[in-house]
Design an enzyme around this catalytic site. Structure first.
Site, PDB file in Angstrom:
ATOM      1  NE  ARG A 173      -4.157  -2.019   1.666  1.00  0.00           N
ATOM      2  CZ  ARG A 173      -5.166  -2.429   2.420  1.00  0.00           C
ATOM      3  NH1 ARG A 173      -5.246  -2.042   3.687  1.00  0.00           N
ATOM      4  NH2 ARG A 173      -6.107  -3.205   1.925  1.00  0.00           N
ATOM      5  CE1 TYR A 189      -1.310  -0.589  -7.970  1.00  0.00           C
ATOM      6  CE2 TYR A 189      -1.275  -2.259  -9.666  1.00  0.00           C
ATOM      7  CZ  TYR A 189      -0.711  -1.162  -9.065  1.00  0.00           C
ATOM      8  OH  TYR A 189       0.443  -0.656  -9.566  1.00  0.00           O
ATOM      9  CD  GLU A 190      -1.335  -4.534  -3.861  1.00  0.00           C
ATOM     10  OE1 GLU A 190      -1.873  -5.284  -3.040  1.00  0.00           O
ATOM     11  OE2 GLU A 190      -0.678  -4.949  -4.825  1.00  0.00           O
ATOM     12  N   GLY A 191      -6.309  -2.879  -2.502  1.00  0.00           N
ATOM     13  CA  GLY A 191      -7.435  -2.298  -1.758  1.00  0.00           C
ATOM     14  C   GLY A 191      -7.837  -0.985  -2.389  1.00  0.00           C
ATOM     15  CD  GLN A 227      -5.923   1.451   1.024  1.00  0.00           C
ATOM     16  OE1 GLN A 227      -5.287   1.573   2.069  1.00  0.00           O
ATOM     17  NE2 GLN A 227      -5.926   0.331   0.315  1.00  0.00           N
TER      18      GLN A 227
END
Lengths: 592, 592
Positions: A294, A434-436, A441
């Protein structure tokens, strides 16, 4: 053809004038004097500008090609990758015992910006290895560490993260991939994973997949998820790639951007996997990778903004259209460069003030990670944990916005492929996802982080802003342009937190409906703090007669711009937050 | 595969419940009863959904192909274009004497949204003809009108606008294309034009280029620009395509989006051209095309947002991830649809409240154009002239933003080509750029429009908002949710105008540095007014017991969302404006 000039002067300024790293008590920082960091950034910048940047547009145009499970990366990528390996860049911040350079994470971040600005799709091939190495180092057995990490540090093997499945993205509790225990202690992994970045390619002799899967008989939901190492080729007795494992890249996604990075469907058909850490504790190990990823994605967001701004500025300095108010700046030419026009300035200042503020926040955050990891400082750990969703969400939203602003600077030229501006927009777009996703977030921030340990880290953040303002309250030159707006913005953030405490009690939806605005509000306060810190540093440099004066004067002017024209957004975010859940949830689902 | 469902219910509501068009005194409106407009929208919607929408993704993937001056449009486009011609859609609002249907511009706009949402790149082929026809009708000779317009109305010929050259975009005074007078009264046109939408294609038997060029010996700058008709094939004595003219498409641009529309380099090599109107008065005629085109581009902006929202909503209703706060909404399934999550709602409500507000503004503006043109009403003319840059700039910025929000709804799926969400983003992006970048729109607004006739139109706008608020002040149900925020927002707009008056006197840069924010501030007030008008209409419908109640309740909830969560942006824009030129211009050009 886009340009790329490494912003090493600005990086050196942050490291030495603002963060004063060689005076820090963090282990390993003392040796980081300006000559040393200058040499590293100089080398990395050369590689970025001369090797990676020229492959950015060609890689986008060519893309990756899949043929019966084999993936070919664009022309020139293998050679560039070998140069990255040869320079020791992949293991820059990895421990010496696995072959790394043992540099602070801060240095890794600075180098990371250079590589990502030059060629984001390329940099992901080695970027993904980083998270995989960290997860194995943190949770793997000694044998796993010895088998996999040195090869990944050397770059002869690469790593991936396998989380998503067709039916589950954010909600990992829905994972179906199975891991059947085998008599030899390994597991047979079966399932389909999607959106696996660098899942298959031709840059390395082996690929180490870290795969989330479910061991039959375990708890349902995310409490029954375990993490496995599933190598493309199973290491033989000498640790070299041996038998081909039963996994295969089933195809590539066709995407809006990052065409040169292979986004793979991965099919596991009873593939041999090795448990990392304990059964059913996979989520914890996954978060080691995820939190690091992140922060890396936040960096990607502003790094794309940085290179986009650089190109937009060059265009604005060259393109002649119209005349300045008052005297022409180019009286001999047919028109003045468009940089003279106030609205073009506004656009460029929005870009510049974000990029430099974001770089400061990223470096400052990286220093906090070093403090957390190298000194086992729990307060630093808590603070970076709080700020991780802010850095990921705010820097990618604004980074993308910056690429759009930069594209706008060009007018029509920005819409054509040749200028390169549109590729920065398309590539930056994924960072918000991406990555949440950035929505996720914001939920992490509001639903988990701000309330952790009774809100201790959030209180520490407010205290830090307060102490900073107090320490400089006698400085009249800072008051109007920096400290007053910073205090006002921080007050808005506190008011938003208070609102969540009071109204979130009545209904959690009141907090969740305002989570996205809170993330942005928080991001603005962070950048306001960074600009105030830079103002202090540049004022001191000017008072000391440091050169170049123009650099420090530009910093102060850019900072004042951010404080005057961007920071007031905090009031808008607070107003939205205070409107609560009612307007957001009033419409019945059936009536959309 | 993206879906498209024509929003005919919402359009009928705007036409009949909000604008009450069949009760209007505008000539031609009386016959527009709900059955009549329903029939037109029904037919157009069918064509949009069944013929145009299925060609949107395929056209994007295939693009246009150039071979030695010949351009091939994507598969299916010719057949679809013929259906558009056969239905009489191209001349919908053109006068009967040139073969048109003589419909109000309002109806043309509604149909335009359907076509643009379904396939923006396709619709540009006929859309460009519209501006060309209007310019010839307004400024051409009787013979020119008779020769060109009926063929363009029928669609057998199409039109283009040729303004830009490599060295000149916004600054048309730099045009170099020459027009040498010939003995037969024609002109020989020589020069290169770029970014010519639909400049060459295979849909029509002839293409009518409207070209800005300079007659030697005329005044320098924009006062020496004339407008010419330069047909691809010169009409023979019977008005049919005759001799090939000396012009050629030199190539296509490779662009971020609208791949299916041919963006051409056009080379004129002594091509025969015919003067439109007077020598050196080309800019006036160009503005006839340009103003119309700007409104059309504003429509494109929100129309792309509209279809993007529709698809994002469908995804949010189907995708199962996580559980709702409180009781699950899909207890039998593995998870709830993501529409239950407050932050997903926030995202969708941002999209929905913009799209419906923008549609109302566009229809309301189109009605004002009909009033201006069909009744020669100078006040309506002045008002739409004032609002044109707002409609173009605000609706395209927010329209693009809406496509980005819609893409975000999907998470990772939104980044893949198959979902279609990313195409809406790429296609919408151009709307912020062409027909004058949005920066140029804001300069037109602040530098020209708001001060015209002593600010009469702007004052009339404020009076209109005030009268509306006054007319409904007794309505308690409207006060908090609609009238109070509308009045506050309008007050911010007035304060910004006052600031420009006071500080712009001292230095014009103070106004120009805030022009972009002013355009957005104005746009928000317009949408606030539209939502308030819709609230009045829906409250009345509910009071009268009109069906469907859910539709009107949704309108009120969506409107309250806009007023509570979007309209407060006016205060931020005002704060930025009031910071003046100093922060924007402080940085010396050399120190960027």
């Amino acid at each position: 053809m886009p340009i790329y000039t490494p912003p090493t002067e600005d990086m050196q300024y942050l490291l030495h004038d603002v963060l004063k790293i060689s005076a820090s008590d963090i282990p390993g920082y003392a040796e980081l004097d300006p000559d040393f960091t200058g040499a590293i950034l100089g080398e990395a910048g050369k590689l970025a500008a001369e090797v990676l940047a020229p492959l950015n547009a060609t890689g986008d145009a060519e893309g990756c090609h899949w043929d019966n499970g084999v993936v070919r990366t664009p022309k020139g990528f293998k050679d560039a990758y070998d140069q990255i390996c040869a320079g020791g860049w992949i293991g820059l911040d990895m421990p010496g015992e696995v072959g790394g350079q043992n540099m602070p994470y801060l240095i890794n971040s600075a180098v990371g910006e250079l590589f990502v600005s030059a060629n984001m799709a390329f940099n992901m091939y080695q970027g993904l290895s980083h998270g995989a190495m960290s997860a194995i180092l943190a949770h793997g057995s000694d044998q796993q560490k010895a088998t996999y990490v040195p090869k990944m540090v050397a770059g002869t093997w690469s790593g991936t993260m396998n989380l998503t499945e067709p039916q589950c993205g954010t909600d990992l509790g829905l994972i179906r991939t199975r891991a059947e225990p085998q008599v030899d202690g390994s597991y047979a992994i079966t399932g389909t994973k999607i959106w696996i970045s660098a899942g298959e390619h031709d840059l390395t002799e082996n690929i180490v997949h870290l795969v989330l899967a479910r061991i039959p008989g375990g708890p349902e939901g995310i409490k029954g998820i375990s993490l496995f190492i599933v190598p493309k080729f199973l290491p033989d007795e000498d640790g070299n790639p041996g038998r081909r494992n039963a996994l295969m890249c089933g195809g590539l996604e066709h995407k809006m951007g990052i065409h040169a990075n292979a986004t793979c469907v991965m099919n596991y058909d009873g593939a041999t996997g090795f448990l990392v850490g304990e059964e059913h504790k996979g989520m914890r190990a996954m978060f080691t990778m995820m939190n690091e990823a992140r922060l890396g994605v936040g960096l990607q967001g502003y790094a794309q903004g940085a290179v986009a701004y650089q190109n937009a500025l060059a265009f604005a300095q060259e393109r002649l259209q119209g005349r300045a108010l008052g005297d022409p700046s180019n009286p001999e030419g047919p028109a003045d460069p468009i940089l003279v026009h106030p609205d073009v300035r506004r656009n460029l200042m929005d870009q510049k003030s974000f990029v430099e503020g974001a770089r400061a926040l990223t470096f400052w955050g990286a220093q906090m990670i070093d403090r957390a990891h190298r000194m086992q400082d729990p307060d630093a750990e808590a603070m970076i944990s709080l700020l991780t969703p802010v850095i990921k969400g705010f820097l990618t939203d604004k980074g993308f916005e910056t690429t759009v602003l930069a594209q706008q600077t060009y007018g029509g030229t920005g819409f054509t492929r040749a200028a390169g501006a549109e590729q920065f927009v398309r590539d930056a777009r994924i960072t918000m996802i991406y990555e949440g996703t950035n929505g996720v977030q914001s939920l992490d921030l509001v639903g988990r982080k701000i309330g952790q340990n009774g809100g201790k880290a959030l209180m520490a953040f407010f205290d830090m802003v307060k102490s900073f303002a107090k320490a400089h309250e006698a400085d009249e030159a800072l008051k109007e342009g920096f400290l007053d707006p910073l205090k006002a913005a921080s007050k808005d953030l506190q008011a938003a937190a208070m609102y969540f405490m009071a109204e979130g009690m009545k209904s959690p939806a009141n907090a969740l409906a305002g989570s996205y605005d809170f993330m942005h509000l928080f991001g603005h306060v962070c950048l306001g703090l960074m600009w105030s810190k830079m103002a202090v540093a540049s004022q001191a440099a000017l008072a000391a007669g440091d050169d170049p004066r123009a650099f420090h004067e530009a910093k102060l002017a850019t900072g004042r711009y951010y404080m005057a024209r961007q920071l007031p957004a905090t009031a808008l975010h607070l107003a939205r937050i205070r409107s609560g859940a009612e307007p957001v949830m009033a419409l019945d689902a059936a009536n959309f």
